[in-house]
Design a protein around this motif. Structure first.
Motif, mmCIF file in Angstrom:
data_model
loop_
_atom_site.group_PDB
_atom_site.id
_atom_site.type_symbol
_atom_site.label_atom_id
_atom_site.label_comp_id
_atom_site.label_asym_id
_atom_site.label_seq_id
_atom_site.Cartn_x
_atom_site.Cartn_y
_atom_site.Cartn_z
ATOM 1 N N MET A 16 0.820 -1.201 0.000
ATOM 2 C CA MET A 16 0.000 0.000 0.000
ATOM 3 C C MET A 16 0.859 1.259 0.000
ATOM 4 N N ARG A 17 1.914 1.273 0.778
ATOM 5 C CA ARG A 17 2.783 2.449 0.836
ATOM 6 C C ARG A 17 3.514 2.662 -0.491
ATOM 7 N N THR A 18 3.935 1.586 -1.120
ATOM 8 C CA THR A 18 4.628 1.704 -2.402
ATOM 9 C C THR A 18 3.710 2.304 -3.456
ATOM 10 N N VAL A 19 2.456 1.868 -3.480
ATOM 11 C CA VAL A 19 1.503 2.407 -4.454
ATOM 12 C C VAL A 19 1.241 3.880 -4.170
ATOM 13 N N ARG A 20 0.988 4.218 -2.921
ATOM 14 C CA ARG A 20 0.615 5.582 -2.578
ATOM 15 C C ARG A 20 1.754 6.573 -2.793
ATOM 16 N N LEU A 21 2.984 6.152 -2.497
ATOM 17 C CA LEU A 21 4.120 7.055 -2.641
ATOM 18 C C LEU A 21 4.687 7.032 -4.053
ATOM 19 N N GLY A 22 4.344 6.017 -4.826
ATOM 20 C CA GLY A 22 4.828 5.929 -6.197
ATOM 21 C C GLY A 22 6.292 5.570 -6.303
#
Length: 294
Positions: A16-22
């Motif tokens: 989730m963090r990887t997706v949100r932060l790009g």
């Protein structure tokens, strides 16, 4: 009845963090992991769901179509889980958001809907800042801001909230004097009201009306849209503003001059630092704002 097997929650957090932060590197730094450790967690999640969520090349991770579908399916439930935990916990403090807002947007669009946000997230409280230079203070004294701009600075996470048309707004009495035609001689005798930060709106309006050479009797400058509307209603000049401002003001003293459709160079934007999306107050407000369609 046997309980369902839960997904690896740490791996889900890494995804989730990887997706949100790009960025996998940014996500690893946020969580306090090495990039390789974060990659292993995501690999564990891929093995659990049986799908390739990212493509990997030269230390870059790109979301696959299946990964995007997985994120869209899971994200609402992660937010619901967080809300459920908040509602049952006595140890979670208030969530505080420092938000910069232009007064016109705040009074016309944000505040009439904030009750919905409070009901959905009762722990979220917002400190409102209407001082100048909102964009420059994002990441410093502000967590996020809603600005009126031709386009936010690079390096900010930005969401365009609308597209606007430029109108020439004046009192009904003034409109009667000016008439139905955009006569340059008549308009040259008028005072125009221009917002300090939106000078290109007047340029766009003149060009669309074939009035590039128009030199009005005077141009009065304002730094507050609400005062521009009141000045126009009092017959002090023609305010060059957005159609949305006139519609939401619902002031029967005002009208707009006839003319062609004029697209504004400016739009309202929500802006924050990309990493701020990982803080819960910013994420809650961002997601609500986008869904609410203010």
């Amino acid at each position: 009845m046997p309980s369902r097997r839960l997904p690896p929650l740490r791996a889900l957090e890494a995804f989730m963090r990887t997706v949100r932060l790009g960025s996998a590197r940014a996500a690893a730094e946020e969580i306090g992991l090495s990039p390789s450790a974060l990659s292993r967690r995501i690999t564990n999640l891929e093995e659990f769901v049986g799908k390739k969520l990212f493509t990997r090349a030269r230390q870059s991770m790109q979301l696959t179509d299946e990964g995007q579908a997985f994120y869209e399916a899971v994200n609402p439930h992660m937010e619901a889980l967080a809300r459920a935990v908040e509602s049952q916990s006595d140890n979670i403090a208030l969530l505080r958001l420092r938000l910069g807002v232009l007064p016109m947007f705040g009074s016309q669009r944000l505040f009439p809907r904030l009750g919905e946000l409070r009901k959905r997230h009762p722990l979220l409280h917002i400190d409102i800042d209407t001082a100048p230079h909102l964009e420059d203070r994002v990441g410093d004294t502000l967590d996020a801001a809603i600005i009126l701009s031709r386009g936010p600075a690079s390096g900010l996470h930005a969401v365009r909230l609308d597209h606007n048309l430029v109108h020439a707004i004046c009192s009904r009495a003034a409109a009667g004097v000016i008439g139905e035609e955009m006569n340059a001689e008549v308009l040259a005798k008028q005072t125009f009201l221009i917002h300090n930060e939106l000078p290109e709106s007047f340029v766009a309006w003149k060009k669309a009306n074939d009035l590039e050479d128009l030199e009005p009797a005077a141009i009065d400058h304002y730094d507050l849209g609400a005062l521009m509307l009141e000045a126009a209603a009092q017959g002090l000049g023609i305010a060059i503003m957005h159609d949305d401002h006139l519609r939401r003001a619902a002031d029967n003293r005002l009208t707009n001059l006839p003319g062609p459709e004029v697209h504004s160079p400016y739009s309202y934007w929500f802006v924050c630092k990309p990493t701020a999306l990982e803080t819960r107050p910013v994420r809650l407000f961002h997601d609500w704002l986008v869904r609410a369609g203010l």
